[in-house]
Design an enzyme around this catalytic site. Structure first.
Site, mmCIF file in Angstrom:
data_model
loop_
_atom_site.group_PDB
_atom_site.id
_atom_site.type_symbol
_atom_site.label_atom_id
_atom_site.label_comp_id
_atom_site.label_asym_id
_atom_site.label_seq_id
_atom_site.Cartn_x
_atom_site.Cartn_y
_atom_site.Cartn_z
ATOM 1 N N HIS A 72 17.464 -13.387 1.820
ATOM 2 C CA HIS A 72 18.182 -14.186 2.812
ATOM 3 C C HIS A 72 19.521 -14.690 2.292
ATOM 4 O O HIS A 72 19.733 -14.816 1.083
ATOM 5 C CB HIS A 72 17.323 -15.365 3.254
ATOM 6 C CG HIS A 72 16.149 -14.952 4.093
ATOM 7 N ND1 HIS A 72 15.237 -15.855 4.570
ATOM 8 C CD2 HIS A 72 15.743 -13.736 4.539
ATOM 9 C CE1 HIS A 72 14.318 -15.219 5.280
ATOM 10 N NE2 HIS A 72 14.597 -13.931 5.273
ATOM 11 N N CYS A 129 13.611 -20.161 1.496
ATOM 12 C CA CYS A 129 14.971 -20.584 1.168
ATOM 13 C C CYS A 129 15.032 -22.098 0.990
ATOM 14 O O CYS A 129 15.781 -22.596 0.142
ATOM 15 C CB CYS A 129 15.961 -20.115 2.235
ATOM 16 S SG CYS A 129 16.211 -18.325 2.188
ATOM 17 N N GLU A 136 20.891 -17.642 2.279
ATOM 18 C CA GLU A 136 20.866 -18.880 1.501
ATOM 19 C C GLU A 136 20.518 -18.602 0.042
ATOM 20 O O GLU A 136 21.178 -19.127 -0.865
ATOM 21 C CB GLU A 136 19.858 -19.876 2.100
ATOM 22 C CG GLU A 136 20.154 -20.285 3.527
ATOM 23 C CD GLU A 136 19.521 -19.377 4.594
ATOM 24 O OE1 GLU A 136 19.443 -19.811 5.748
ATOM 25 O OE2 GLU A 136 19.092 -18.243 4.267
ATOM 26 N N CYS A 196 14.574 -20.731 6.215
ATOM 27 C CA CYS A 196 13.123 -20.539 6.213
ATOM 28 C C CYS A 196 12.502 -21.360 5.085
ATOM 29 O O CYS A 196 13.208 -21.953 4.266
ATOM 30 C CB CYS A 196 12.792 -19.059 6.037
ATOM 31 S SG CYS A 196 13.095 -18.445 4.354
#
Length: 173
Positions: free
Chosen positions: A87, A116, A89, A113
Site C-alpha cells: 500500500h 498500514c 502508506e 487499512c
C-alpha cells in the site's frame, strides 16, 4: 520622460493551502500506480512542512507487474492482488529511508487499512489526513474499523481534509 513606478500589489489569495499542496502530491503519486482498480498515493511531511517520504500502491521491488495478478476478485486469494500489493502508506514509510518520522503527518487519499495503521503508529506518525472514505464503501469494514480503533488508542489524530477547491494537474508539452 516620466517613468512609472511599479506598484506592489497584494499577494495572491487563490494559492493552495498546505493540506491541498501535500494532498495534491499524494494524488499525483497515485498516478504512478499500475493497479487497474484502485490507485492511491501517500505523502509524509515533517513539522517544518518538508516532504520526508512519498509512495503509491504497487508490487514490491523485484516482483514483476506482468507476472503477479492485478485482479481483486476470485476464490483463490493467491490469484488476487491482495497478498502481493504494498500500500501507498507503507511505501511512503519505507521510502523515507530510515528518517525519523516521530511527529510527522501522512496525507493519503483513502483511510489507511489496519496493516498500514500499524506501520503508521509504529513509525511515530502522529496525524493522518485523508481525502476520501471511498464513498463509505470501506468505512464499515472490519479492516477500517480496526485501523480507526488503533489510531484512537495510540493517540494518532485522523481528519478528513476539507478542500477549498479543485486541484487540477495539467502537463503541457
Amino acid at each position: 520622460m516620466a517613468t512609472k513606478k511599479r506598484q506592489l500589489t497584494k499577494k495572491r489569495q487563490d494559492y493552495v493551502s498546505w493540506d491541498e499542496y501535500f494532498m495534491g502530491i499524494a494524488i499525483l503519486s497515485a498516478m504512478r500506480s499500475k493497479d487497474p482498480h484502485t490507485q492511491t498515493g501517500a505523502c509524509i511531511i515533517d513539522q517544518k512542512n518538508k516532504i520526508i517520504g512519498i509512495g503509491y500502491n504497487g508490487f514490491p521491488m523485484g516482483c514483476s507487474d506482468d507476472k503477479f495478478p492485478w485482479t481483486n476478485k476470485g476464490n483463490n486469494p493467491l490469484k488476487t492482488k491482495y497478498f502481493y500489493v504494498c500500500h501507498a502508506e507503507l511505501n511512503a514509510i519505507l521510502n523515507s529511508q530510515g528518517r525519523n518520522l516521530n511527529g510527522c503527518k501522512i496525507y493519503t487519499f483513502l483511510v489507511p487499512c489496519n496493516e498500514c495503521a500499524k506501520a503508521i503508529i509504529q513509525s511515530g506518525i502522529k496525524e493522518v489526513i485523508y481525502l476520501s472514505e471511498a464513498a463509505k464503501m470501506y468505512d464499515k469494514t472490519p479492516i477500517i474499523k480496526a485501523a480507526k480503533r488503533m489510531f484512537k488508542s495510540a493517540g494518532v489524530k485522523m481528519r478528513k481534509m476539507k478542500a477549498r477547491g479543485k486541484i487540477t494537474i495539467v502537463y503541457k508539452k
